[in-house]
Design an enzyme around this catalytic site. Sequence first.
Site, PDB file in Angstrom:
ATOM      1  N   ASN A 124       5.857  -1.365  11.448  1.00  0.00           N
ATOM      2  CA  ASN A 124       5.049  -0.936  10.318  1.00  0.00           C
ATOM      3  C   ASN A 124       5.392  -1.785   9.080  1.00  0.00           C
ATOM      4  O   ASN A 124       6.110  -2.770   9.191  1.00  0.00           O
ATOM      5  CB  ASN A 124       5.313   0.552  10.053  1.00  0.00           C
ATOM      6  CG  ASN A 124       4.066   1.285   9.586  1.00  0.00           C
ATOM      7  OD1 ASN A 124       3.385   0.815   8.670  1.00  0.00           O
ATOM      8  ND2 ASN A 124       3.747   2.406  10.196  1.00  0.00           N
ATOM      9  N   PHE A 133      -1.596   8.263   4.056  1.00  0.00           N
ATOM     10  CA  PHE A 133      -2.391   8.925   5.113  1.00  0.00           C
ATOM     11  C   PHE A 133      -3.627   9.620   4.553  1.00  0.00           C
ATOM     12  O   PHE A 133      -3.856  10.807   4.806  1.00  0.00           O
ATOM     13  CB  PHE A 133      -1.546   9.958   5.885  1.00  0.00           C
ATOM     14  CG  PHE A 133      -0.526   9.387   6.840  1.00  0.00           C
ATOM     15  CD1 PHE A 133      -0.486   8.036   7.151  1.00  0.00           C
ATOM     16  CD2 PHE A 133       0.398  10.235   7.460  1.00  0.00           C
ATOM     17  CE1 PHE A 133       0.457   7.526   8.047  1.00  0.00           C
ATOM     18  CE2 PHE A 133       1.338   9.735   8.360  1.00  0.00           C
ATOM     19  CZ  PHE A 133       1.371   8.384   8.637  1.00  0.00           C
ATOM     20  N   ASN A 147       5.002   6.075   3.375  1.00  0.00           N
ATOM     21  CA  ASN A 147       4.293   6.743   2.279  1.00  0.00           C
ATOM     22  C   ASN A 147       4.120   8.252   2.440  1.00  0.00           C
ATOM     23  O   ASN A 147       3.425   8.882   1.655  1.00  0.00           O
ATOM     24  CB  ASN A 147       2.932   6.061   2.073  1.00  0.00           C
ATOM     25  CG  ASN A 147       3.111   4.592   1.734  1.00  0.00           C
ATOM     26  OD1 ASN A 147       3.925   4.244   0.886  1.00  0.00           O
ATOM     27  ND2 ASN A 147       2.379   3.730   2.413  1.00  0.00           N
ATOM     28  N   THR A 148       4.712   8.809   3.475  1.00  0.00           N
ATOM     29  CA  THR A 148       4.786  10.270   3.602  1.00  0.00           C
ATOM     30  C   THR A 148       6.272  10.607   3.571  1.00  0.00           C
ATOM     31  O   THR A 148       7.006  10.241   4.493  1.00  0.00           O
ATOM     32  CB  THR A 148       4.130  10.739   4.919  1.00  0.00           C
ATOM     33  OG1 THR A 148       2.736  10.410   4.873  1.00  0.00           O
ATOM     34  CG2 THR A 148       4.270  12.244   5.108  1.00  0.00           C
ATOM     35  N   ASN A 186       0.837  -1.201   0.000  1.00  0.00           N
ATOM     36  CA  ASN A 186       0.000   0.000   0.000  1.00  0.00           C
ATOM     37  C   ASN A 186       0.871   1.250   0.000  1.00  0.00           C
ATOM     38  O   ASN A 186       1.946   1.275   0.578  1.00  0.00           O
ATOM     39  CB  ASN A 186      -0.974  -0.017   1.193  1.00  0.00           C
ATOM     40  CG  ASN A 186      -0.427   0.699   2.416  1.00  0.00           C
ATOM     41  OD1 ASN A 186      -0.485   1.930   2.518  1.00  0.00           O
ATOM     42  ND2 ASN A 186       0.143  -0.064   3.348  1.00  0.00           N
ATOM     43  N   LYS A 198       5.273   3.852  17.162  1.00  0.00           N
ATOM     44  CA  LYS A 198       5.294   2.780  16.154  1.00  0.00           C
ATOM     45  C   LYS A 198       6.477   2.956  15.219  1.00  0.00           C
ATOM     46  O   LYS A 198       6.618   4.006  14.588  1.00  0.00           O
ATOM     47  CB  LYS A 198       3.985   2.775  15.364  1.00  0.00           C
ATOM     48  CG  LYS A 198       3.893   1.593  14.392  1.00  0.00           C
ATOM     49  CD  LYS A 198       2.487   1.384  13.910  1.00  0.00           C
ATOM     50  CE  LYS A 198       2.406   0.264  12.901  1.00  0.00           C
ATOM     51  NZ  LYS A 198       1.049   0.082  12.376  1.00  0.00           N
ATOM     52  N   SER A 207       5.466   5.310   8.761  1.00  0.00           N
ATOM     53  CA  SER A 207       4.837   5.061   7.466  1.00  0.00           C
ATOM     54  C   SER A 207       5.829   5.406   6.365  1.00  0.00           C
ATOM     55  O   SER A 207       6.430   6.481   6.384  1.00  0.00           O
ATOM     56  CB  SER A 207       3.591   5.918   7.286  1.00  0.00           C
ATOM     57  OG  SER A 207       3.220   5.885   5.919  1.00  0.00           O
TER      58      SER A 207
HETATM   59  C1  LIG Z   1      -3.674  -0.932   3.573  1.00  0.00           C
HETATM   60  C2  LIG Z   1      -2.843  -0.669   4.775  1.00  0.00           C
HETATM   61  C3  LIG Z   1      -2.895   0.574   5.377  1.00  0.00           C
HETATM   62  C4  LIG Z   1      -2.134   0.828   6.519  1.00  0.00           C
HETATM   63  N1  LIG Z   1      -2.230   2.053   7.100  1.00  0.00           N
HETATM   64  C5  LIG Z   1      -1.547   2.285   8.252  1.00  0.00           C
HETATM   65  C6  LIG Z   1      -1.675   3.523   8.926  1.00  0.00           C
HETATM   66  O1  LIG Z   1      -2.438   4.403   8.516  1.00  0.00           O
HETATM   67  N2  LIG Z   1      -0.944   3.722  10.056  1.00  0.00           N
HETATM   68  C7  LIG Z   1      -0.109   2.760  10.558  1.00  0.00           C
HETATM   69  O2  LIG Z   1       0.513   2.978  11.608  1.00  0.00           O
HETATM   70  N3  LIG Z   1       0.018   1.562   9.947  1.00  0.00           N
HETATM   71  C8  LIG Z   1      -0.673   1.305   8.823  1.00  0.00           C
HETATM   72  N4  LIG Z   1      -0.549   0.089   8.201  1.00  0.00           N
HETATM   73  C9  LIG Z   1       0.411  -0.904   8.745  1.00  0.00           C
HETATM   74  C10 LIG Z   1      -0.251  -1.926   9.648  1.00  0.00           C
HETATM   75  O3  LIG Z   1      -0.792  -1.318  10.798  1.00  0.00           O
HETATM   76  C11 LIG Z   1       0.779  -3.001  10.089  1.00  0.00           C
HETATM   77  O4  LIG Z   1       1.805  -2.369  10.835  1.00  0.00           O
HETATM   78  C12 LIG Z   1       1.407  -3.708   8.898  1.00  0.00           C
HETATM   79  O5  LIG Z   1       0.462  -3.910   7.867  1.00  0.00           O
HETATM   80  C13 LIG Z   1       2.002  -5.069   9.278  1.00  0.00           C
HETATM   81  O6  LIG Z   1       1.018  -5.939   9.786  1.00  0.00           O
HETATM   82  P1  LIG Z   1       0.286  -7.067   8.874  1.00  0.00           P
HETATM   83  O7  LIG Z   1       1.369  -7.822   8.161  1.00  0.00           O
HETATM   84  O8  LIG Z   1      -0.482  -7.905   9.844  1.00  0.00           O
HETATM   85  O9  LIG Z   1      -0.595  -6.326   7.952  1.00  0.00           O
HETATM   86  C14 LIG Z   1      -1.300  -0.188   7.061  1.00  0.00           C
HETATM   87  C15 LIG Z   1      -1.258  -1.437   6.439  1.00  0.00           C
HETATM   88  C16 LIG Z   1      -2.012  -1.703   5.326  1.00  0.00           C
HETATM   89  C17 LIG Z   1      -1.948  -3.058   4.689  1.00  0.00           C
END
Ligand SMILES: Cc1cc2nc3c(=O)[nH]c(=O)nc-3n(C[C@H](O)[C@H](O)[C@H](O)COP(=O)(O)O)c2cc1C
Length: 343
Positions: A235, A112, A172-173, A108, A206, A170
């Site tokens: 993350n 934000f 992506n910023t 992704n 985080k 993140s």
């Molecule tokens: C589509 C998507 C959007 C995410 N958006 C955020 C976010 O806004 N803030 C954040 O701290 N982590 C975000 N994450 C990261 C997740 O909270 C997590 O740290 C990461 O996906 C690893 O866990 P997983 O493998 O179980 O998905 C996002 C992950 C995905 C897949």
Amino acid sequence: MALYKLLRPFAFALDAETAHRATVTALSMSPLLPLPDFGPELEQEVAGLRFPSPVGLAAGFDKDGEVADAMLGLGFGFVEVGTITPKPQAGNPKPRLFRLKEDRAVINRMGFNSGGQEAALERLRKRERRGIVGVNIGANKDSADRIADYAEGVKLLSPVADYLTVNISSPNTPGLRQLQDEGALRALLSAIGEAREPNGPPVFLKVAPDLGEGEPDQIVRVAIQYRVDAIIVANTTVSRPELKSKHRDEAGGLSGAPLKPLALKALRDFREASGGQIPLIGVGGIANSDDAWERIRAGASLVQLYTAMAYEGPGIAARIASGLADRLKREGFSNIAEAVGTG
Ligand SMILES: Cc1cc2nc3c(=O)[nH]c(=O)nc-3n(C[C@H](O)[C@H](O)[C@H](O)COP(=O)(O)O)c2cc1C
């Protein structure tokens, strides 16, 4: 679960972001289920909060705090909403969310997308406040003072948050992850310290899984000094382990199964650096109770997941919780807290 299996082909026929939006809308209109009873073995206190189950929903699924109570009813022991930025912002152009089915992964680069903190505050104020809901805060992309954005988030959202997460990881910023560097982190955590009220919610930090050698030690030292209450590891990753899917070269953060070894390694590094002095929350590629157990043994008091739920449905949270309860019994522990860091 059976219902999810039935619906999944329809959801997977849509592009990933449309399917996600449809899911959140459906959940927001569904009647709330009662909170599950996980049993006394899974209940523990972390950072002053009583968590009924150590299995939480990671940030990013419920970015604007629309369905936290629905997700608690579906079996998560706690739910983290966000990331929420001070001002509303659209995020990156679409498409920006990709399923890597063959890899049980997601990439992704949402960037934000957020309805902003005022809207989230109004929505979260209307909750009954059953169950633990954390609020993950960030900075606007065009902000002239990112540290001030976090301080603003702490002030505004403390009244509706059981805990706050400061997300500086993140990918992506642009430039956001530089807040993990020692000098910037000190300035950030000092400003957050000033914004916190004495009786306000605990603050979690985080971090990214892509840190260099020595960085976990540095972050742990600064976090403890500035009274951060827990560290969430980790993350999404900007690295690309071997992947099969045609989407493998998309820019953004990778989550799901291929992140698992990296997130586990990062957790171990943070445990070694902290020696148990600060609670850790393990996240990244957790898909079953063995994965959750491994993370707990490696030093995580709590775990979170997101991507595996997209593949397996929300029943995954209750399945992992019940697998953990069995595991505790089998290995002779009477409570989950006893197992933390024993691996
Ligand atoms: C589509 C998507 C959007 C995410 N958006 C955020 C976010 O806004 N803030 C954040 O701290 N982590 C975000 N994450 C990261 C997740 O909270 C997590 O740290 C990461 O996906 C690893 O866990 P997983 O493998 O179980 O998905 C996002 C992950 C995905 C897949």
